[in-house]
Write a protein that holds these residues in place. Structure first.
Motif, mmCIF file in Angstrom:
data_model
loop_
_atom_site.group_PDB
_atom_site.id
_atom_site.type_symbol
_atom_site.label_atom_id
_atom_site.label_comp_id
_atom_site.label_asym_id
_atom_site.label_seq_id
_atom_site.Cartn_x
_atom_site.Cartn_y
_atom_site.Cartn_z
ATOM 1 N N ALA A 189 30.399 34.365 57.264
ATOM 2 C CA ALA A 189 29.014 34.802 57.026
ATOM 3 C C ALA A 189 27.992 33.810 57.534
ATOM 4 C CB ALA A 189 28.803 35.063 55.538
ATOM 5 N N ASP A 190 28.335 32.521 57.554
ATOM 6 C CA ASP A 190 27.357 31.509 57.944
ATOM 7 C C ASP A 190 27.409 31.176 59.436
ATOM 8 O OD1 ASP A 190 29.836 30.368 57.874
ATOM 9 O OD2 ASP A 190 29.190 28.488 56.940
ATOM 10 N N VAL A 191 28.145 31.960 60.221
ATOM 11 C CA VAL A 191 28.260 31.725 61.661
ATOM 12 C C VAL A 191 27.275 32.637 62.392
ATOM 13 C CG1 VAL A 191 29.780 31.907 63.668
ATOM 14 C CG2 VAL A 191 30.661 30.990 61.514
ATOM 15 N N PRO A 192 26.279 32.090 63.105
ATOM 16 C CA PRO A 192 25.293 32.947 63.761
ATOM 17 C C PRO A 192 25.839 33.677 64.987
ATOM 18 C CG PRO A 192 24.875 30.650 64.288
ATOM 19 C CD PRO A 192 25.959 30.655 63.256
ATOM 20 N N LEU B 78 31.797 38.871 72.836
ATOM 21 C CA LEU B 78 30.880 37.977 72.140
ATOM 22 C C LEU B 78 29.529 38.643 71.884
ATOM 23 C CD1 LEU B 78 31.611 34.611 73.994
ATOM 24 C CD2 LEU B 78 32.244 35.216 71.655
ATOM 25 N N ILE B 79 28.983 39.318 72.890
ATOM 26 C CA ILE B 79 27.661 39.937 72.740
ATOM 27 C C ILE B 79 27.708 41.078 71.724
ATOM 28 C CG2 ILE B 79 25.902 41.318 73.913
ATOM 29 C CD1 ILE B 79 26.502 39.672 76.454
ATOM 30 N N VAL B 80 28.653 41.999 71.913
ATOM 31 C CA VAL B 80 28.728 43.169 71.034
ATOM 32 C C VAL B 80 29.166 42.764 69.629
ATOM 33 C CG1 VAL B 80 29.805 45.425 70.681
ATOM 34 C CG2 VAL B 80 29.172 44.686 72.993
ATOM 35 N N GLY B 81 30.173 41.862 69.538
ATOM 36 C CA GLY B 81 30.632 41.418 68.232
ATOM 37 C C GLY B 81 29.538 40.705 67.460
ATOM 38 N N THR B 82 28.806 39.822 68.136
ATOM 39 C CA THR B 82 27.712 39.104 67.481
ATOM 40 C C THR B 82 26.614 40.064 67.035
ATOM 41 O OG1 THR B 82 28.125 37.025 68.656
ATOM 42 C CG2 THR B 82 25.878 37.408 67.864
ATOM 43 N N ALA B 83 26.255 41.022 67.907
ATOM 44 C CA ALA B 83 25.158 41.941 67.603
ATOM 45 C C ALA B 83 25.451 42.766 66.352
ATOM 46 C CB ALA B 83 24.889 42.845 68.800
ATOM 47 N N PHE B 84 26.642 43.357 66.277
ATOM 48 C CA PHE B 84 26.927 44.246 65.134
ATOM 49 C C PHE B 84 27.324 43.476 63.882
ATOM 50 C CE2 PHE B 84 26.905 47.438 68.438
ATOM 51 C CZ PHE B 84 26.338 48.524 67.789
ATOM 52 N N ARG B 85 27.738 42.226 64.021
ATOM 53 C CA ARG B 85 27.984 41.410 62.828
ATOM 54 C C ARG B 85 26.671 40.963 62.194
ATOM 55 N NH1 ARG B 85 27.922 39.211 58.889
ATOM 56 N NH2 ARG B 85 29.338 37.706 57.927
ATOM 57 N N ARG B 86 25.646 40.740 63.009
ATOM 58 C CA ARG B 86 24.399 40.148 62.523
ATOM 59 C C ARG B 86 23.332 41.186 62.181
ATOM 60 N NH1 ARG B 86 22.678 34.905 62.599
ATOM 61 N NH2 ARG B 86 20.429 34.478 62.680
ATOM 62 N N ILE C 55 15.954 47.547 64.785
ATOM 63 C CA ILE C 55 16.843 46.410 64.540
ATOM 64 C C ILE C 55 16.401 45.686 63.276
ATOM 65 C CG2 ILE C 55 15.447 44.962 66.096
ATOM 66 C CD1 ILE C 55 17.973 43.351 66.712
ATOM 67 N N ARG C 56 17.382 45.327 62.436
ATOM 68 C CA ARG C 56 17.068 44.527 61.253
ATOM 69 C C ARG C 56 18.281 43.662 60.922
ATOM 70 N NH1 ARG C 56 17.088 49.306 56.621
ATOM 71 N NH2 ARG C 56 19.355 49.645 56.566
ATOM 72 N N ARG C 57 18.004 42.486 60.346
ATOM 73 C CA ARG C 57 19.077 41.609 59.909
ATOM 74 C C ARG C 57 19.864 42.280 58.791
ATOM 75 N NH1 ARG C 57 18.973 36.015 60.476
ATOM 76 N NH2 ARG C 57 20.907 36.144 59.256
ATOM 77 N N ARG C 58 21.173 42.125 58.841
ATOM 78 C CA ARG C 58 22.004 42.674 57.782
ATOM 79 C C ARG C 58 21.858 41.840 56.511
ATOM 80 N NH1 ARG C 58 27.961 43.087 59.307
ATOM 81 N NH2 ARG C 58 28.036 44.380 57.427
ATOM 82 N N ALA C 59 21.922 42.501 55.401
ATOM 83 C CA ALA C 59 21.810 41.812 54.109
ATOM 84 C C ALA C 59 23.055 40.952 53.904
ATOM 85 C CB ALA C 59 21.689 42.836 52.992
#
Length: 520
Positions: free
Chosen positions: A365-368, A481-489, A516-520
Protein backbone atom coordinates in the motif's frame (compact mmCIF):
# COMPACT_ATOMS: atom_id res chain seq x y z
CA UNK A 1 2.98 27.47 -79.49
CA UNK A 2 -0.30 28.95 -78.37
CA UNK A 3 -1.99 28.02 -75.13
CA UNK A 4 -4.54 26.04 -77.09
CA UNK A 5 -1.71 24.02 -78.64
CA UNK A 6 -0.22 23.19 -75.24
CA UNK A 7 -3.61 22.07 -74.00
CA UNK A 8 -4.07 19.88 -77.06
CA UNK A 9 -0.67 18.24 -76.55
CA UNK A 10 -1.45 17.65 -72.88
CA UNK A 11 -4.84 16.20 -73.77
CA UNK A 12 -3.10 13.69 -76.04
CA UNK A 13 -0.06 12.88 -73.88
CA UNK A 14 -1.84 12.46 -70.54
CA UNK A 15 -4.01 9.51 -71.66
CA UNK A 16 -0.94 7.96 -73.31
CA UNK A 17 0.99 8.28 -70.05
CA UNK A 18 -1.83 6.72 -68.06
CA UNK A 19 -2.11 3.86 -70.52
CA UNK A 20 1.63 3.15 -70.66
CA UNK A 21 2.37 3.64 -66.95
CA UNK A 22 -0.65 1.97 -65.32
CA UNK A 23 -2.84 0.09 -67.78
CA UNK A 24 -0.29 -1.73 -69.96
CA UNK A 25 1.57 -3.25 -66.95
CA UNK A 26 -1.78 -4.51 -65.64
CA UNK A 27 -2.15 -6.65 -68.77
CA UNK A 28 1.53 -7.58 -69.13
CA UNK A 29 3.99 -7.39 -66.22
CA UNK A 30 1.38 -8.07 -63.51
CA UNK A 31 -0.96 -10.25 -65.52
CA UNK A 32 -0.57 -13.06 -62.97
CA UNK A 33 -2.42 -10.94 -60.38
CA UNK A 34 -5.44 -10.09 -62.56
CA UNK A 35 -7.68 -12.74 -61.03
CA UNK A 36 -7.24 -11.45 -57.48
CA UNK A 37 -10.09 -9.29 -56.12
CA UNK A 38 -9.57 -5.83 -54.68
CA UNK A 39 -10.37 -2.12 -55.04
CA UNK A 40 -10.48 -1.15 -58.71
CA UNK A 41 -7.81 1.58 -58.52
CA UNK A 42 -5.60 -0.73 -56.47
CA UNK A 43 -5.28 -3.08 -59.43
CA UNK A 44 -3.38 -0.43 -61.39
CA UNK A 45 -1.45 1.64 -58.82
CA UNK A 46 -0.71 2.26 -55.14
CA UNK A 47 -2.84 5.41 -55.19
CA UNK A 48 -5.72 3.75 -53.33
CA UNK A 49 -3.46 2.55 -50.52
CA UNK A 50 -1.62 5.89 -50.36
CA UNK A 51 -4.91 7.78 -50.04
CA UNK A 52 -5.78 5.61 -47.05
CA UNK A 53 -2.39 6.44 -45.52
CA UNK A 54 -2.89 10.14 -46.28
CA UNK A 55 -6.17 10.04 -44.35
CA UNK A 56 -4.52 8.26 -41.40
CA UNK A 57 -6.91 5.34 -41.92
CA UNK A 58 -4.98 2.80 -43.97
CA UNK A 59 -5.74 0.06 -41.44
CA UNK A 60 -9.49 0.69 -41.85
CA UNK A 61 -9.31 0.80 -45.65
CA UNK A 62 -7.42 -2.49 -45.85
CA UNK A 63 -9.74 -4.09 -43.30
CA UNK A 64 -12.75 -2.95 -45.34
CA UNK A 65 -11.20 -4.45 -48.47
CA UNK A 66 -10.76 -7.81 -46.76
CA UNK A 67 -14.29 -7.81 -45.41
CA UNK A 68 -15.59 -7.11 -48.91
CA UNK A 69 -13.26 -9.19 -51.08
CA UNK A 70 -11.92 -12.01 -48.89
CA UNK A 71 -8.72 -13.21 -47.25
CA UNK A 72 -6.42 -12.51 -50.23
CA UNK A 73 -6.82 -9.00 -51.68
CA UNK A 74 -4.87 -7.02 -54.26
CA UNK A 75 -4.36 -3.61 -52.66
CA UNK A 76 -1.72 -2.23 -55.06
CA UNK A 77 -0.48 -2.80 -58.59
CA UNK A 78 2.00 -5.39 -57.25
CA UNK A 79 0.92 -5.61 -53.61
CA UNK A 80 -1.23 -8.39 -52.16
CA UNK A 81 -2.60 -8.37 -48.62
CA UNK A 82 -3.13 -11.78 -46.99
CA UNK A 83 -5.28 -11.79 -43.84
CA UNK A 84 -4.69 -15.24 -42.35
CA UNK A 85 -2.47 -16.60 -39.54
CA UNK A 86 -0.92 -18.97 -42.07
CA UNK A 87 -0.04 -15.98 -44.25
CA UNK A 88 1.64 -14.35 -41.26
CA UNK A 89 3.89 -17.39 -40.82
CA UNK A 90 4.71 -17.46 -44.53
CA UNK A 91 5.37 -13.78 -45.23
CA UNK A 92 7.46 -13.02 -42.13
CA UNK A 93 9.04 -16.42 -41.50
CA UNK A 94 12.68 -17.05 -40.68
CA UNK A 95 14.63 -18.24 -43.68
CA UNK A 96 12.16 -17.25 -46.41
CA UNK A 97 14.64 -14.78 -47.90
CA UNK A 98 12.05 -12.01 -48.28
CA UNK A 99 13.27 -8.41 -48.13
CA UNK A 100 11.67 -5.32 -46.70
CA UNK A 101 10.03 -3.41 -49.53
CA UNK A 102 11.17 -0.02 -50.85
CA UNK A 103 8.38 1.38 -48.64
CA UNK A 104 10.88 1.52 -45.76
CA UNK A 105 13.27 3.88 -47.56
CA UNK A 106 10.78 6.68 -46.90
CA UNK A 107 11.51 6.29 -43.16
CA UNK A 108 15.28 6.83 -43.46
CA UNK A 109 16.73 10.07 -42.11
CA UNK A 110 20.50 10.16 -41.86
CA UNK A 111 21.62 6.56 -42.35
CA UNK A 112 19.36 3.48 -42.19
CA UNK A 113 18.72 1.95 -38.77
CA UNK A 114 17.80 -1.57 -37.72
CA UNK A 115 14.12 -0.80 -38.42
CA UNK A 116 14.36 0.52 -41.98
CA UNK A 117 17.52 -1.07 -43.42
CA UNK A 118 16.64 -3.34 -46.34
CA UNK A 119 19.83 -5.39 -46.80
CA UNK A 120 19.69 -8.71 -44.94
CA UNK A 121 23.43 -8.57 -44.29
CA UNK A 122 23.27 -5.06 -42.83
CA UNK A 123 20.18 -5.93 -40.81
CA UNK A 124 21.89 -8.96 -39.28
CA UNK A 125 24.88 -6.77 -38.36
CA UNK A 126 22.71 -4.02 -36.87
CA UNK A 127 20.44 -6.40 -34.99
CA UNK A 128 23.47 -8.09 -33.43
CA UNK A 129 24.68 -4.69 -32.21
CA UNK A 130 21.27 -3.64 -30.89
CA UNK A 131 19.90 -6.93 -29.57
CA UNK A 132 22.18 -7.20 -26.53
CA UNK A 133 20.69 -3.94 -25.22
CA UNK A 134 17.29 -5.66 -25.03
CA UNK A 135 18.16 -8.97 -23.43
CA UNK A 136 16.11 -9.82 -20.32
CA UNK A 137 19.12 -9.12 -18.10
CA UNK A 138 19.82 -5.76 -19.70
CA UNK A 139 16.16 -4.75 -19.50
CA UNK A 140 16.11 -5.25 -15.74
CA UNK A 141 18.90 -2.65 -15.44
CA UNK A 142 16.55 -0.11 -17.04
CA UNK A 143 14.01 -0.30 -14.21
CA UNK A 144 15.42 2.49 -11.98
CA UNK A 145 15.11 4.95 -14.90
CA UNK A 146 11.51 3.84 -15.52
CA UNK A 147 10.68 4.12 -11.82
CA UNK A 148 12.00 7.68 -11.52
CA UNK A 149 9.87 8.80 -14.45
CA UNK A 150 6.79 6.98 -13.17
CA UNK A 151 7.16 8.68 -9.77
CA UNK A 152 7.03 12.06 -11.54
CA UNK A 153 4.08 10.81 -13.60
CA UNK A 154 1.93 9.77 -10.62
CA UNK A 155 2.81 13.08 -8.97
CA UNK A 156 1.32 14.90 -11.96
CA UNK A 157 -1.74 12.61 -12.01
CA UNK A 158 -2.22 13.13 -8.26
CA UNK A 159 -2.41 16.85 -8.91
CA UNK A 160 -5.01 16.39 -11.68
CA UNK A 161 -7.01 14.05 -9.43
CA UNK A 162 -7.08 16.65 -6.67
CA UNK A 163 -9.18 19.06 -8.77
CA UNK A 164 -12.45 17.25 -8.44
CA UNK A 165 -15.95 17.48 -9.83
CA UNK A 166 -19.15 16.80 -7.87
CA UNK A 167 -18.46 13.05 -8.02
CA UNK A 168 -14.96 13.41 -6.64
CA UNK A 169 -13.10 12.87 -9.92
CA UNK A 170 -10.53 15.03 -11.68
CA UNK A 171 -10.79 15.27 -15.46
CA UNK A 172 -7.94 13.98 -17.64
CA UNK A 173 -7.24 13.21 -21.28
CA UNK A 174 -5.06 10.14 -20.70
CA UNK A 175 -3.59 10.05 -24.22
CA UNK A 176 -1.13 12.96 -23.84
CA UNK A 177 -0.16 11.84 -20.33
CA UNK A 178 0.69 8.37 -21.63
CA UNK A 179 2.71 10.11 -24.34
CA UNK A 180 4.56 12.29 -21.84
CA UNK A 181 5.66 9.40 -19.63
CA UNK A 182 6.59 7.15 -22.56
CA UNK A 183 8.70 9.91 -24.15
CA UNK A 184 10.40 10.66 -20.85
CA UNK A 185 11.19 6.99 -20.22
CA UNK A 186 12.65 6.38 -23.67
CA UNK A 187 14.54 9.67 -23.47
CA UNK A 188 16.07 8.44 -20.23
CA UNK A 189 16.92 5.04 -21.72
CA UNK A 190 18.04 6.01 -25.22
CA UNK A 191 19.58 9.44 -24.60
CA UNK A 192 20.55 9.53 -20.94
CA UNK A 193 17.94 12.01 -19.65
CA UNK A 194 14.14 12.42 -19.81
CA UNK A 195 12.72 15.05 -22.12
CA UNK A 196 10.87 16.63 -19.19
CA UNK A 197 7.41 16.32 -20.75
CA UNK A 198 5.79 15.05 -17.54
CA UNK A 199 7.33 17.85 -15.50
CA UNK A 200 6.25 20.54 -17.96
CA UNK A 201 2.94 18.89 -18.78
CA UNK A 202 3.33 19.56 -22.49
CA UNK A 203 4.67 18.01 -25.68
CA UNK A 204 8.11 19.59 -26.09
CA UNK A 205 11.61 18.36 -26.99
CA UNK A 206 14.90 20.12 -27.80
CA UNK A 207 16.10 19.54 -31.37
CA UNK A 208 19.39 20.34 -33.12
CA UNK A 209 18.57 22.12 -36.39
CA UNK A 210 21.85 22.84 -38.10
CA UNK A 211 23.72 23.61 -34.90
CA UNK A 212 20.89 25.67 -33.39
CA UNK A 213 18.77 24.24 -30.58
CA UNK A 214 15.03 24.77 -30.98
CA UNK A 215 12.07 23.27 -29.12
CA UNK A 216 9.62 21.21 -31.14
CA UNK A 217 6.56 19.13 -30.17
CA UNK A 218 7.99 15.61 -30.00
CA UNK A 219 4.81 13.53 -30.19
CA UNK A 220 3.23 15.71 -32.86
CA UNK A 221 6.48 15.58 -34.82
CA UNK A 222 6.55 11.80 -34.55
CA UNK A 223 2.93 11.47 -35.68
CA UNK A 224 3.42 13.70 -38.73
CA UNK A 225 6.61 11.91 -39.62
CA UNK A 226 4.80 8.56 -39.55
CA UNK A 227 1.90 9.83 -41.64
CA UNK A 228 4.00 11.41 -44.40
CA UNK A 229 6.55 8.59 -44.52
CA UNK A 230 3.80 5.96 -44.75
CA UNK A 231 2.20 7.87 -47.62
CA UNK A 232 5.42 8.54 -49.53
CA UNK A 233 6.56 4.98 -48.90
CA UNK A 234 3.67 3.86 -51.10
CA UNK A 235 4.29 6.55 -53.73
CA UNK A 236 8.09 6.63 -54.20
CA UNK A 237 7.82 8.67 -57.41
CA UNK A 238 6.54 11.60 -55.30
CA UNK A 239 9.48 11.61 -52.87
CA UNK A 240 11.93 13.80 -54.85
CA UNK A 241 9.51 16.73 -55.13
CA UNK A 242 7.15 16.11 -52.22
CA UNK A 243 8.08 19.46 -50.62
CA UNK A 244 6.78 21.24 -53.71
CA UNK A 245 3.33 19.64 -53.62
CA UNK A 246 0.52 22.11 -52.79
CA UNK A 247 -0.84 19.90 -50.02
CA UNK A 248 0.80 21.20 -46.78
CA UNK A 249 0.54 17.66 -45.41
CA UNK A 250 3.78 16.89 -47.28
CA UNK A 251 5.81 20.01 -46.45
CA UNK A 252 4.85 19.85 -42.76
CA UNK A 253 5.48 16.13 -42.66
CA UNK A 254 8.93 16.39 -44.22
CA UNK A 255 9.81 19.16 -41.79
CA UNK A 256 8.79 16.78 -39.02
CA UNK A 257 11.20 14.17 -40.42
CA UNK A 258 14.00 16.74 -40.10
CA UNK A 259 12.82 17.82 -36.64
CA UNK A 260 12.74 14.25 -35.37
CA UNK A 261 16.27 13.62 -36.59
CA UNK A 262 17.25 16.86 -34.89
CA UNK A 263 15.79 15.63 -31.58
CA UNK A 264 17.99 12.53 -31.79
CA UNK A 265 21.09 14.54 -32.73
CA UNK A 266 20.60 17.00 -29.86
CA UNK A 267 20.03 14.29 -27.28
CA UNK A 268 22.91 12.05 -28.40
CA UNK A 269 25.38 14.92 -28.64
CA UNK A 270 24.42 16.13 -25.16
CA UNK A 271 24.90 12.66 -23.70
CA UNK A 272 28.23 12.03 -25.42
CA UNK A 273 29.55 15.45 -24.42
CA UNK A 274 28.70 14.70 -20.79
CA UNK A 275 30.41 11.33 -21.02
CA UNK A 276 33.57 12.75 -22.54
CA UNK A 277 33.72 15.45 -19.87
CA UNK A 278 33.33 12.83 -17.13
CA UNK A 279 36.49 10.98 -18.14
CA UNK A 280 39.65 11.66 -20.08
CA UNK A 281 39.45 8.09 -21.35
CA UNK A 282 36.73 8.32 -24.02
CA UNK A 283 36.31 4.55 -24.07
CA UNK A 284 35.36 4.58 -20.38
CA UNK A 285 33.56 7.87 -20.30
CA UNK A 286 30.05 6.49 -20.40
CA UNK A 287 30.81 3.83 -17.82
CA UNK A 288 32.17 6.49 -15.51
CA UNK A 289 28.76 8.14 -15.38
CA UNK A 290 27.40 4.89 -13.96
CA UNK A 291 24.33 4.60 -16.19
CA UNK A 292 23.04 1.33 -17.56
CA UNK A 293 20.88 2.24 -20.53
CA UNK A 294 20.43 1.69 -24.25
CA UNK A 295 22.79 4.42 -25.39
CA UNK A 296 25.62 3.18 -23.20
CA UNK A 297 25.25 -0.31 -24.63
CA UNK A 298 25.17 1.01 -28.18
CA UNK A 299 28.30 3.06 -27.56
CA UNK A 300 30.16 0.04 -26.20
CA UNK A 301 28.91 -2.36 -28.88
CA UNK A 302 31.11 -3.68 -31.68
CA UNK A 303 30.28 -5.67 -34.76
CA UNK A 304 31.69 -9.12 -35.58
CA UNK A 305 34.90 -7.48 -36.83
CA UNK A 306 35.40 -5.56 -33.60
CA UNK A 307 34.45 -2.23 -35.17
CA UNK A 308 32.45 0.14 -32.91
CA UNK A 309 29.32 1.83 -34.16
CA UNK A 310 29.87 5.15 -36.00
CA UNK A 311 28.30 8.29 -34.55
CA UNK A 312 25.83 8.82 -37.43
CA UNK A 313 24.73 5.21 -37.11
CA UNK A 314 24.50 5.65 -33.35
CA UNK A 315 22.14 8.59 -33.90
CA UNK A 316 19.99 6.53 -36.28
CA UNK A 317 19.73 3.62 -33.85
CA UNK A 318 18.93 5.96 -30.96
CA UNK A 319 16.26 7.58 -33.16
CA UNK A 320 14.83 4.15 -33.92
CA UNK A 321 14.53 3.47 -30.20
CA UNK A 322 12.92 6.88 -29.62
CA UNK A 323 10.28 6.16 -32.24
CA UNK A 324 9.65 2.55 -31.29
CA UNK A 325 9.83 3.12 -27.54
CA UNK A 326 7.64 6.21 -27.31
CA UNK A 327 4.94 5.94 -29.95
CA UNK A 328 4.02 2.28 -29.55
CA UNK A 329 4.15 2.22 -25.74
CA UNK A 330 2.17 5.45 -25.29
CA UNK A 331 -0.49 4.41 -27.80
CA UNK A 332 -0.82 0.95 -26.34
CA UNK A 333 -0.83 2.07 -22.68
CA UNK A 334 -3.66 4.49 -23.39
CA UNK A 335 -5.60 1.86 -25.33
CA UNK A 336 -5.15 -0.72 -22.54
CA UNK A 337 -6.54 1.70 -19.96
CA UNK A 338 -9.50 2.53 -22.22
CA UNK A 339 -10.35 -1.11 -23.01
CA UNK A 340 -10.13 -2.21 -19.39
CA UNK A 341 -12.64 0.52 -18.51
CA UNK A 342 -14.75 -0.26 -21.57
CA UNK A 343 -14.87 -3.91 -20.56
CA UNK A 344 -15.90 -2.91 -17.04
CA UNK A 345 -18.65 -0.68 -18.41
CA UNK A 346 -19.98 -3.53 -20.55
CA UNK A 347 -19.82 -6.05 -17.70
CA UNK A 348 -19.80 -4.16 -14.39
CA UNK A 349 -17.86 -5.82 -11.60
CA UNK A 350 -15.96 -8.29 -13.82
CA UNK A 351 -12.80 -6.44 -14.84
CA UNK A 352 -11.57 -3.56 -12.67
CA UNK A 353 -12.36 -5.11 -9.28
CA UNK A 354 -10.62 -8.32 -10.29
CA UNK A 355 -7.59 -6.46 -11.64
CA UNK A 356 -7.30 -4.21 -8.59
CA UNK A 357 -7.58 -7.18 -6.23
CA UNK A 358 -4.68 -8.83 -8.05
CA UNK A 359 -2.63 -5.63 -7.93
CA UNK A 360 -3.47 -4.95 -4.26
CA UNK A 361 -2.20 -8.40 -3.33
CA UNK A 362 1.07 -7.85 -5.20
CA UNK A 363 1.92 -4.17 -4.53
CA UNK A 364 2.30 -2.88 -0.94
CA UNK A 365 0.00 0.00 0.00
CA UNK A 366 2.85 2.41 0.69
CA UNK A 367 4.55 1.88 -2.70
CA UNK A 368 3.73 4.72 -5.15
CA UNK A 369 5.07 2.90 -8.23
CA UNK A 370 5.02 -0.83 -8.82
CA UNK A 371 8.29 -2.74 -9.12
CA UNK A 372 8.56 -5.00 -12.13
CA UNK A 373 9.07 -8.02 -9.87
CA UNK A 374 5.63 -7.28 -8.39
CA UNK A 375 3.70 -7.17 -11.67
CA UNK A 376 5.60 -9.14 -14.31
CA UNK A 377 3.91 -12.46 -13.50
CA UNK A 378 0.39 -11.26 -12.71
CA UNK A 379 -1.83 -13.36 -14.97
CA UNK A 380 -4.94 -11.19 -15.16
CA UNK A 381 -2.91 -8.02 -15.78
CA UNK A 382 -1.17 -9.76 -18.69
CA UNK A 383 -4.51 -11.02 -20.04
CA UNK A 384 -5.90 -7.47 -19.98
CA UNK A 385 -2.84 -6.09 -21.77
CA UNK A 386 -2.88 -8.81 -24.46
CA UNK A 387 -6.61 -8.44 -25.06
CA UNK A 388 -6.28 -4.67 -25.40
CA UNK A 389 -3.32 -5.06 -27.79
CA UNK A 390 -5.51 -7.35 -29.87
CA UNK A 391 -8.40 -4.90 -30.01
CA UNK A 392 -6.34 -1.75 -30.53
CA UNK A 393 -3.48 -3.18 -32.64
CA UNK A 394 -0.99 -0.31 -32.41
CA UNK A 395 1.03 -2.00 -35.15
CA UNK A 396 -2.06 -2.29 -37.33
CA UNK A 397 -0.80 -2.05 -40.89
CA UNK A 398 0.54 -4.84 -43.07
CA UNK A 399 4.34 -4.59 -43.15
CA UNK A 400 5.31 -5.03 -46.84
CA UNK A 401 7.77 -7.75 -47.85
CA UNK A 402 9.27 -8.37 -51.28
CA UNK A 403 9.28 -11.97 -52.52
CA UNK A 404 12.85 -12.77 -53.58
CA UNK A 405 12.83 -16.56 -53.97
CA UNK A 406 13.53 -17.35 -57.66
CA UNK A 407 10.58 -19.76 -57.77
CA UNK A 408 8.33 -17.43 -55.81
CA UNK A 409 6.14 -18.60 -52.92
CA UNK A 410 2.76 -20.28 -52.55
CA UNK A 411 0.36 -19.08 -49.86
CA UNK A 412 -3.41 -19.51 -49.47
CA UNK A 413 -3.43 -21.61 -52.68
CA UNK A 414 -2.02 -18.69 -54.66
CA UNK A 415 1.43 -18.56 -56.24
CA UNK A 416 3.33 -15.28 -56.03
CA UNK A 417 6.43 -14.95 -58.22
CA UNK A 418 9.59 -13.12 -57.23
CA UNK A 419 9.06 -9.38 -57.19
CA UNK A 420 5.57 -9.50 -55.65
CA UNK A 421 4.97 -7.45 -52.51
CA UNK A 422 3.07 -9.28 -49.76
CA UNK A 423 1.80 -8.07 -46.39
CA UNK A 424 -0.39 -9.33 -43.54
CA UNK A 425 -2.55 -6.69 -41.76
CA UNK A 426 -2.45 -7.21 -37.98
CA UNK A 427 -5.60 -5.17 -37.37
CA UNK A 428 -7.63 -7.39 -39.67
CA UNK A 429 -6.20 -10.58 -38.15
CA UNK A 430 -7.04 -9.34 -34.67
CA UNK A 431 -10.65 -8.52 -35.67
CA UNK A 432 -11.43 -11.63 -37.71
CA UNK A 433 -14.42 -13.52 -36.32
CA UNK A 434 -13.24 -16.67 -38.14
CA UNK A 435 -10.21 -16.65 -35.83
CA UNK A 436 -11.53 -15.16 -32.58
CA UNK A 437 -15.21 -16.09 -32.66
CA UNK A 438 -18.47 -14.16 -32.80
CA UNK A 439 -17.44 -12.10 -29.75
CA UNK A 440 -14.34 -10.81 -31.55
CA UNK A 441 -15.14 -7.14 -30.81
CA UNK A 442 -15.67 -7.65 -27.08
CA UNK A 443 -13.01 -7.11 -24.41
CA UNK A 444 -12.75 -10.57 -22.84
CA UNK A 445 -9.44 -11.10 -21.02
CA UNK A 446 -10.36 -14.67 -20.12
CA UNK A 447 -10.23 -15.69 -23.78
CA UNK A 448 -6.46 -15.86 -23.20
CA UNK A 449 -6.89 -18.78 -20.79
CA UNK A 450 -7.77 -21.17 -23.60
CA UNK A 451 -6.50 -19.95 -26.97
CA UNK A 452 -6.75 -22.12 -30.06
CA UNK A 453 -3.62 -22.75 -32.16
CA UNK A 454 -4.87 -20.34 -34.86
CA UNK A 455 -5.51 -17.63 -32.27
CA UNK A 456 -1.98 -18.00 -30.94
CA UNK A 457 -0.66 -17.94 -34.48
CA UNK A 458 -2.74 -14.89 -35.40
CA UNK A 459 -1.80 -12.66 -32.46
CA UNK A 460 0.79 -10.28 -33.87
CA UNK A 461 1.43 -7.19 -31.70
CA UNK A 462 5.20 -7.09 -32.32
CA UNK A 463 5.41 -8.63 -35.80
CA UNK A 464 6.98 -12.03 -36.38
CA UNK A 465 10.21 -13.58 -37.62
CA UNK A 466 13.72 -12.10 -37.94
CA UNK A 467 12.43 -8.53 -38.31
CA UNK A 468 10.16 -8.67 -35.25
CA UNK A 469 10.38 -5.84 -32.72
CA UNK A 470 13.72 -6.14 -30.92
CA UNK A 471 12.44 -4.07 -27.99
CA UNK A 472 9.37 -6.09 -27.05
CA UNK A 473 10.88 -7.06 -23.67
CA UNK A 474 11.12 -3.36 -22.78
CA UNK A 475 7.60 -2.74 -24.10
CA UNK A 476 6.09 -5.51 -21.96
CA UNK A 477 7.94 -4.19 -18.93
CA UNK A 478 6.77 -0.61 -19.45
CA UNK A 479 3.17 -1.62 -20.07
CA UNK A 480 3.03 -3.76 -16.94
CA UNK A 481 4.51 -0.92 -14.86
CA UNK A 482 2.32 1.85 -16.32
CA UNK A 483 -0.97 -0.06 -16.29
CA UNK A 484 -0.27 -1.83 -12.98
CA UNK A 485 0.69 1.43 -11.27
CA UNK A 486 -2.31 3.31 -12.71
CA UNK A 487 -4.98 0.84 -11.57
CA UNK A 488 -3.32 0.18 -8.21
CA UNK A 489 -3.23 3.90 -7.38
CA UNK A 490 -6.38 5.30 -9.03
CA UNK A 491 -10.04 4.73 -9.70
CA UNK A 492 -11.10 5.80 -13.19
CA UNK A 493 -14.40 6.76 -14.79
CA UNK A 494 -14.68 6.36 -18.55
CA UNK A 495 -16.08 9.60 -19.99
CA UNK A 496 -16.28 8.76 -23.71
CA UNK A 497 -18.19 6.15 -25.67
CA UNK A 498 -15.64 4.94 -28.21
CA UNK A 499 -11.90 5.15 -28.80
CA UNK A 500 -11.17 6.65 -32.23
CA UNK A 501 -7.71 6.43 -33.73
CA UNK A 502 -5.59 7.64 -36.60
CA UNK A 503 -2.57 5.96 -38.12
CA UNK A 504 0.90 7.14 -39.08
CA UNK A 505 3.17 4.17 -38.95
CA UNK A 506 1.45 3.06 -35.74
CA UNK A 507 -2.17 3.53 -34.69
CA UNK A 508 -2.71 6.27 -32.11
CA UNK A 509 -5.84 6.99 -30.04
CA UNK A 510 -7.15 10.50 -30.75
CA UNK A 511 -8.09 11.12 -27.13
CA UNK A 512 -9.14 9.24 -24.02
CA UNK A 513 -11.16 11.30 -21.53
CA UNK A 514 -11.43 9.90 -18.05
CA UNK A 515 -12.38 10.83 -14.53
CA UNK A 516 -9.52 10.10 -12.11
CA UNK A 517 -9.33 9.95 -8.32
CA UNK A 518 -6.94 8.48 -5.77
CA UNK A 519 -8.11 5.19 -4.35
CA UNK A 520 -9.07 5.18 -0.70
Amino acid sequence: MKTEDYLLVAAVLLPLFVISYWIVPYFTTYKHLQHLPGPFIGKFSNVWLALGARQGKKFEWVDYAHRRYGKVVRVGFNHVSIATPEGLRTVYAHGNGFLKDDFYNAFVSGVPGVFNVISRVQHARKRKIVAHAFSPGAVQDFEPHMTNNLIRWVGALDNIASHTDTQGYGKINMMPWCTFVAFDIIGDLAFGAPFGMVQRGRDECPADMGGKTVYVPGAETLNRRGEVSSTLGLMPSLRPFAKLLPDPFFSRGLQSVANLHGIAVAAVEKRLAAAEKASDDSEKGLVAIGRHDILEMLCRAKDSNGVPIAREELISEALTQLIAGSDTVSNTACAVIYWILHGERARPGTIVQRLQAELDAAIPADVPVAAHSMVKNLPFLRQCIDEAMRLHSTSALGLPRLVTAPNGVTCEKEHFPAGTVLSVPSYTLHHDADIWGANVDEFLPDRWLDLTPRQRMGFNPFSFGPRACVGQNVAHMELALIVGTAFRRYDFRLDQEILTSHEGFSKKPDECWLGIRRRA
